[in-house]
Design a protein around this motif. Structure first.
Motif, short mmCIF file in Angstrom:
data_model
loop_
_atom_site.label_atom_id
_atom_site.label_comp_id
_atom_site.label_asym_id
_atom_site.label_seq_id
_atom_site.Cartn_x
_atom_site.Cartn_y
_atom_site.Cartn_z
N LEU A 154 -6.64 110.08 33.21
CA LEU A 154 -6.06 108.76 33.47
C LEU A 154 -4.55 108.86 33.33
O LEU A 154 -4.03 109.53 32.42
CB LEU A 154 -6.62 107.72 32.49
CG LEU A 154 -8.11 107.40 32.67
CD1 LEU A 154 -8.68 106.72 31.43
CD2 LEU A 154 -8.31 106.50 33.89
N LEU A 155 -3.83 108.20 34.23
CA LEU A 155 -2.38 108.25 34.29
C LEU A 155 -1.76 106.97 33.75
O LEU A 155 -2.38 105.90 33.76
CB LEU A 155 -1.92 108.42 35.74
CG LEU A 155 -2.18 109.77 36.41
CD1 LEU A 155 -2.02 109.63 37.92
CD2 LEU A 155 -1.22 110.82 35.88
N ASN A 156 -0.48 107.07 33.34
CA ASN A 156 0.29 105.86 33.03
C ASN A 156 0.92 105.33 34.31
O ASN A 156 2.11 105.01 34.37
CB ASN A 156 1.36 106.14 31.98
CG ASN A 156 2.41 107.13 32.45
OD1 ASN A 156 2.19 107.92 33.36
ND2 ASN A 156 3.59 107.08 31.83
N MET A 157 0.11 105.23 35.35
CA MET A 157 0.49 104.68 36.64
C MET A 157 -0.63 103.74 37.10
O MET A 157 -1.78 103.90 36.70
CB MET A 157 0.69 105.81 37.67
CG MET A 157 1.80 106.78 37.30
SD MET A 157 1.78 108.30 38.30
CE MET A 157 1.93 107.63 39.96
N ALA A 158 -0.30 102.78 37.93
CA ALA A 158 -1.27 101.78 38.35
C ALA A 158 -2.26 102.35 39.36
O ALA A 158 -1.88 103.05 40.30
CB ALA A 158 -0.56 100.58 38.95
N GLY A 159 -3.55 102.03 39.15
CA GLY A 159 -4.58 102.35 40.11
C GLY A 159 -4.80 101.19 41.06
O GLY A 159 -3.92 100.33 41.24
N ASP A 160 -5.99 101.11 41.65
CA ASP A 160 -6.24 100.08 42.65
C ASP A 160 -6.50 98.70 42.06
O ASP A 160 -6.52 97.70 42.78
CB ASP A 160 -7.38 100.49 43.57
CG ASP A 160 -8.73 100.61 42.86
OD1 ASP A 160 -8.84 100.25 41.67
OD2 ASP A 160 -9.69 101.09 43.50
N GLY A 161 -6.72 98.62 40.74
CA GLY A 161 -6.91 97.32 40.10
C GLY A 161 -8.24 96.67 40.39
O GLY A 161 -8.43 95.48 40.11
N GLY A 162 -9.22 97.44 40.88
CA GLY A 162 -10.49 96.86 41.28
C GLY A 162 -11.33 96.32 40.14
O GLY A 162 -12.25 95.53 40.37
N ASP A 163 -11.04 96.73 38.89
CA ASP A 163 -11.83 96.25 37.76
C ASP A 163 -11.12 95.16 36.97
O ASP A 163 -11.62 94.68 35.96
CB ASP A 163 -12.16 97.42 36.83
CG ASP A 163 -13.23 97.09 35.80
OD1 ASP A 163 -14.34 96.70 36.22
OD2 ASP A 163 -12.95 97.19 34.59
N LEU A 164 -9.93 94.74 37.42
CA LEU A 164 -9.18 93.71 36.70
C LEU A 164 -9.83 92.33 36.87
O LEU A 164 -10.35 92.00 37.95
CB LEU A 164 -7.74 93.65 37.23
CG LEU A 164 -6.86 94.87 36.96
CD1 LEU A 164 -5.54 94.72 37.70
CD2 LEU A 164 -6.63 95.05 35.47
N LEU A 165 -9.78 91.52 35.82
CA LEU A 165 -10.24 90.15 35.93
C LEU A 165 -9.31 89.38 36.85
O LEU A 165 -8.09 89.62 36.87
CB LEU A 165 -10.27 89.49 34.54
CG LEU A 165 -11.29 90.07 33.55
CD1 LEU A 165 -11.11 89.42 32.18
CD2 LEU A 165 -12.71 89.88 34.05
N PRO A 166 -9.83 88.44 37.63
CA PRO A 166 -8.99 87.70 38.59
C PRO A 166 -8.00 86.77 37.89
O PRO A 166 -8.27 86.25 36.81
CB PRO A 166 -9.99 86.90 39.42
CG PRO A 166 -11.19 86.76 38.53
CD PRO A 166 -11.25 88.03 37.71
N VAL A 167 -6.84 86.60 38.51
CA VAL A 167 -5.83 85.65 38.03
C VAL A 167 -5.68 84.54 39.05
O VAL A 167 -6.10 84.67 40.20
CB VAL A 167 -4.48 86.35 37.79
CG1 VAL A 167 -4.59 87.40 36.71
CG2 VAL A 167 -3.96 86.97 39.09
N ALA A 168 -5.06 83.45 38.61
CA ALA A 168 -4.87 82.31 39.50
C ALA A 168 -3.90 82.68 40.62
O ALA A 168 -2.96 83.46 40.41
CB ALA A 168 -4.32 81.12 38.72
N PRO A 169 -4.12 82.16 41.82
CA PRO A 169 -3.19 82.42 42.93
C PRO A 169 -1.76 82.07 42.54
O PRO A 169 -1.50 81.05 41.89
CB PRO A 169 -3.71 81.51 44.04
CG PRO A 169 -5.15 81.31 43.73
CD PRO A 169 -5.23 81.29 42.24
#
Length: 297
Positions: A154-169
């Protein structure tokens, strides 16, 4: 904890601050070897893992969850190369954490890394085994023993974010957490239990989300101590990039588990860091990698 400066390409790293036994004694884990280098354990104090029940409890990662001992959620969709994935995120504006773990014959390793938020991330690895060190024997004197299989990091760089909880628009990106990018690859480790030395390589490496190829890492020769543990340097083109460590476990060292920490190892990226693990079966044992099927003289 020690802070490390960062650039736009990477978050701030938090360096070694933990110690002691990485695996908690209990019904689902045995007391393992201690003495994992601080550069590898970093912010991770230890885990409790039950491979049958598929449960993982993580201790010591800062801001991963409310309690010191955080129970992570199993995420089969993120599994990579036989390594089980677990994640934690308290809320959509809190840090996301990814963990990978694998066990062979009671020999195991885990890597835990938070995604970046507010210019910081937290990470660490552990490895250990149940039982005592039992060195491998060979059919011929001075014969080397090989271990092969998959790697995950795992890197200290951003991945695709597919497992992140959704945020408000419309939520400002400056307050949103990131999900750590994954690295996959293959590992070959060769060990000589007569002169107690080990070395290897991590190759066919790539950033999983983008299929970006990464340089091969050399695991430089290291000494196997009387407990079956070892530590050494990681290089690219003979240039030092970090450290690795591990331990042999199982009957006649049927498996090896270990981890790495490397930095400044990706061309065109500044201040990048990577934590990763390998848990490999011995060639000639059940589940051995296809690489082991090589002709012998």
């Amino acid at each position: 904890m020690k802070r490390i400066s960062f650039s736009v390409a990477a978050f701030v790293a938090l360096a070694a601050c933990s110690g002691g036994n990485p695996f908690q004694e209990g019904t689902d884990t045995e007391t393992p070897d201690s003495g994992i280098p601080a550069a590898l354990s970093s912010d991770l104090d230890g885990i409790t893992y039950n491979p049958v029940a598929q449960t993982l409890t993580v201790r010591g990662i800062t801001l991963d969850n409310t309690p010191y001992e955080a129970v992570y959620t199993r995420k089969p969709g993120l599994d990579r190369g036989g390594y089980e994935a677990y994640t934690s995120q308290d809320g959509s504006l809190q840090r996301h954490t990814t963990a990978y773990v694998k066990d062979i014959d009671g020999t195991r390793a885990a890597v835990v890394v938070t995604g970046g938020q507010f210019e910081n991330y937290f990470a660490g690895t552990v490895y250990g085994r149940s039982g005592a060190f039992d060195a491998a024997t060979t059919a011929q004197p001075n014969q080397l023993v090989s271990y092969a299989g998959n790697y995950v990091g795992l890197l200290n760089m951003a991945g695709d974010g597919g497992d992140l909880l959704p945020v408000a628009p419309g939520t400002d990106p400056d307050v949103r957490p990131l999900q750590a990018a994954e690295v996959t690859g293959k590992v070959l480790v060769n060990a000589d239990f007569t002169d107690n030395s080990v070395n290897g390589t991590i190759y066919q490496r790539q950033i999983e989300d983008t299929a970006t190829p990464l340089a091969t890492l050399a695991l430089n020769p290291a000494t196997i101590d009387t407990n079956g543990a070892f530590t050494g340097d990681v290089t690219i083109n003979l240039q030092n990039k970090g450290v690795y460590g591990g331990i042999f476990g199982g009957t006649e060292s049927s498996a090896v588990a270990g981890s790495i920490f490397v930095k400044d190892h990706i061309d065109g990226v500044d201040n990048e860091e990577e934590y990763g693990v390998f848990v490999l079966p011995k060639c000639g044992t059940p589940g051995a990698d296809a690489l082991c099927n090589q002709p012998n003289p």
